[in-house]
Write an enzyme that holds these catalytic residues in place. Structure first.
Site, PDB file in Angstrom:
ATOM      1  N   GLU A   1      41.456  43.203  56.959  1.00 22.81           N
ATOM      2  CA  GLU A   1      42.772  43.308  56.310  1.00 22.81           C
ATOM      3  C   GLU A   1      43.843  42.584  57.113  1.00 22.81           C
ATOM      4  O   GLU A   1      44.741  41.970  56.552  1.00 22.81           O
ATOM      5  CB  GLU A   1      43.140  44.779  56.127  1.00 22.81           C
ATOM      6  CG  GLU A   1      42.199  45.478  55.160  1.00 22.81           C
ATOM      7  CD  GLU A   1      42.364  46.978  55.151  1.00 22.81           C
ATOM      8  OE1 GLU A   1      43.268  47.454  54.475  1.00 22.81           O
ATOM      9  OE2 GLU A   1      41.576  47.669  55.831  1.00 22.81           O
TER      10      GLU A   1
ATOM     11  N   ARG B   1      40.026  63.989  52.378  1.00 22.40           N
ATOM     12  CA  ARG B   1      40.601  64.094  51.022  1.00 22.40           C
ATOM     13  C   ARG B   1      39.513  64.388  50.006  1.00 22.40           C
ATOM     14  O   ARG B   1      38.410  63.847  50.102  1.00 22.40           O
ATOM     15  CB  ARG B   1      41.290  62.780  50.635  1.00 22.40           C
ATOM     16  CG  ARG B   1      42.607  62.578  51.328  1.00 22.40           C
ATOM     17  CD  ARG B   1      43.241  61.261  50.880  1.00 22.40           C
ATOM     18  NE  ARG B   1      43.624  60.495  52.032  1.00 22.40           N
ATOM     19  CZ  ARG B   1      43.632  59.171  52.100  1.00 22.40           C
ATOM     20  NH1 ARG B   1      43.282  58.443  51.048  1.00 22.40           N
ATOM     21  NH2 ARG B   1      43.993  58.557  53.195  1.00 22.40           N
TER      22      ARG B   1
ATOM     23  N   ARG C   1      52.167  45.648  56.603  1.00 22.24           N
ATOM     24  CA  ARG C   1      51.402  46.319  55.552  1.00 22.24           C
ATOM     25  C   ARG C   1      52.280  47.404  54.931  1.00 22.24           C
ATOM     26  O   ARG C   1      52.865  48.222  55.640  1.00 22.24           O
ATOM     27  CB  ARG C   1      50.164  46.953  56.166  1.00 22.24           C
ATOM     28  CG  ARG C   1      49.329  47.633  55.138  1.00 22.24           C
ATOM     29  CD  ARG C   1      48.182  48.329  55.793  1.00 22.24           C
ATOM     30  NE  ARG C   1      47.306  48.845  54.769  1.00 22.24           N
ATOM     31  CZ  ARG C   1      46.124  49.350  55.007  1.00 22.24           C
ATOM     32  NH1 ARG C   1      45.680  49.387  56.240  1.00 22.24           N
ATOM     33  NH2 ARG C   1      45.392  49.823  54.042  1.00 22.24           N
TER      34      ARG C   1
ATOM     35  N   HIS D   1      44.121  50.184  48.998  1.00 23.40           N
ATOM     36  CA  HIS D   1      43.146  49.363  49.745  1.00 23.40           C
ATOM     37  C   HIS D   1      43.063  47.957  49.162  1.00 23.40           C
ATOM     38  O   HIS D   1      42.037  47.277  49.271  1.00 23.40           O
ATOM     39  CB  HIS D   1      41.720  49.970  49.682  1.00 23.40           C
ATOM     40  CG  HIS D   1      41.535  51.212  50.496  1.00 23.40           C
ATOM     41  ND1 HIS D   1      40.702  52.230  50.100  1.00 23.40           N
ATOM     42  CD2 HIS D   1      42.054  51.590  51.683  1.00 23.40           C
ATOM     43  CE1 HIS D   1      40.709  53.194  51.003  1.00 23.40           C
ATOM     44  NE2 HIS D   1      41.528  52.821  51.975  1.00 23.40           N
TER      45      HIS D   1
ATOM     46  N   ASN E   1      51.268  47.623  61.022  1.00 22.36           N
ATOM     47  CA  ASN E   1      50.972  48.668  60.046  1.00 22.36           C
ATOM     48  C   ASN E   1      51.539  49.970  60.612  1.00 22.36           C
ATOM     49  O   ASN E   1      50.976  50.563  61.527  1.00 22.36           O
ATOM     50  CB  ASN E   1      49.455  48.771  59.853  1.00 22.36           C
ATOM     51  CG  ASN E   1      49.077  49.840  58.857  1.00 22.36           C
ATOM     52  OD1 ASN E   1      49.936  50.496  58.262  1.00 22.36           O
ATOM     53  ND2 ASN E   1      47.780  50.023  58.676  1.00 22.36           N
TER      54      ASN E   1
END
Ligand code: ADP
Length: 404
Positions: free
Chosen positions: A383, A239, A89, A178, A11
């Site tokens: 993941e 965020r 990813r 996600h 990733n």
């Protein structure tokens, strides 16, 4: 691929490279770690193997240096020869990539063509894929997209109510993110909560530094809180999540912010950090709020309010709500956030089992509701495993083609 094959999961971020090495079918990585501060003097690679942690200085090295150092380590530990495939990813697959696929020059060109949809993430992902393909040219590389699980969204869920030309010419729509986590956790929920694989409705709340929630109907994503970018929806570490677009015009006009300043403010200085003025870390905020810090309490209150509101809204996207599932660092560990959120979900028929909720922390997972329909549960996301699993499935499917 042999039965003892290893899958390397990568990733790649703009200044970091996370990785995990998994044996096919195994859920816990043999080895995992991260290279951070790439391109900076303090860049380093940290590798964890069982309880052992090794640090390798990269002396200002970049992604290429990080990958080279990782491969050297794998060679030294006699693992490199067993790496049968690499799973990458990728943040944004746009409308072109609706499922995981083998990397090729054409696929990478297509991916580059949609990089503008995720300017912070996709260029770093692509760089990582290119370097990894150069460094490990003899094994297949598979791309797994964060957006792909949401490709089942209907136009009513993914279109913004702005003139159609922006969708048609510039791809402005909701994509969701996600996806690997939501897909993994929804599948686990079906298995662990004994739901009907062909007939279920689940809301998954992935609450980490980034946070999003998704409604899953019969294994398909039908609505989700993130949009064109990962900025929409829930309150996150730094965020903002949802904000009236009119507020941005107002800030630009009244405070004189430029587009870049607005971007930085909403992505890096907002959320839990912006509201609390203290930290983006939920643990820090929970301790500070307990000691009377008003900003920390406000940040947690807004986080919970928005989350409860969205779980309620997402419940309307499935014909019947069987379960609400909490995952991610906050979802798996904060009994406080879960309890406060569950206290708001009475209208959906959800009732908290306070003792079970307190028990489900630090890796323990299970049901936290006294209500059975719907249930609420904590399920740990994985993941890396899903990326590895997609990678080996795609490589196995492609093998006969290569052989012929
Ligand atoms: P990322 O999105 O970067 O993968 P994680 O899923 O690791 O993030 O989640 C990070 C968040 O989880 C942080 O806000 C952290 O404070 C929170 N967290 C981790 N452990 C706990 C805990 N015991 N209690 C409350 N929050 C926790």
């Amino acid at each position: 691929m042999h039965n003892n094959s290893l899958i390397l999961v990568i990733n790649c971020g703009s200044s970091s490279l996370k990785f995990a090495l998994l044996a096919e079918g195994k859920r816990t990585p043999i080895l995992s770690g991260v290279a951070e501060n790439l391109g900076q003097p303090e860049s380093r690679l940290s590798i964890r193997q069982t309880s052992d942690k090794t640090l390798v200085g990269l002396e200002g090295g970049d992604h290429r240096a990080a990958l080279a150092a990782l491969l050297t380590t794998l060679r030294q530990r006699e693992l490199l020869g067993s790496v049968a495939a690499v799973g990458h990813r990728v943040a944004h697959g746009g409308e072109r990539f609706t499922g995981s696929m083998l990397a090729s020059d054409t696929v990478l060109e297509d991916l580059e063509a949609i990089s503008h949809l995720a300017p912070l993430h996709n260029p770093a992902n692509i760089l990582g894929i290119r370097i990894a393909r150069e460094t490990l040219p003899d094994v297949p590389h598979v791309l797994v997209f964060d957006t792909a699980f949401h490709s089942s969204l209907a136009p009513s869920a993914y279109r913004y109510a702005i003139p159609s030309e922006f969708y048609e010419k510039a791809g402005v729509r909701r994509y969701g993110f996600h996806g690997t986590s939501h897909r993994f956790v929804a599948n686990e929920a079906v298995a662990q909560l004994d739901l009907d694989p062909e007939d279920h409705g689940i809301v998954v709340a992935h609450l980490g530094n980034g946070a999003s929630a998704t409604a899953v109907h019969d294994g398909k994503s039908v609505d989700t809180t993130m949009g064109l970018t990962p900025l929409e929806g829930l309150v996150m570490g730094t965020r903002s999540g949802d904000i009236d677009a009119g507020a941005l015009f107002h800030i630009a006009r009244e405070v004189g912010y430029s587009l870049d300043e607005l971007d930085t403010m909403l992505n890096r200085r907002s959320g839990l950090l912006g509201l609390s003025g203290l930290s983006n870390d939920c643990r820090t905020l929970e301790s500070a709020a307990a000691e009377g810090h008003a900003g920390a309490q406000l940040a947690l209150d807004v986080f919970v309010h928005r989350l409860a509101r969205y779980i309620g809204a997402l419940a309307m996207a499935v014909p019947r709500l069987d379960a609400v599932v909490f995952t991610g660092g906050i979802g798996e560990n904060s009994s406080y956030v879960r309890a406060k959120t569950m206290a708001r979900l009475g209208p959906l028929g959800l009732m908290l089992d306070a003792a079970e909720n307190e028990r489900m922390v630090g890796g323990r997972c299970g049901i936290i509701s006294s209500s059975l329909v719907p249930m609420a549960a904590v399920i740990a996301t994985n993941e890396e495993w899903l990326i590895a699993s997609d990678t080996s499935a795609i490589v196995r499917r492609a093998e006969p083609m290569h052989a012929s």
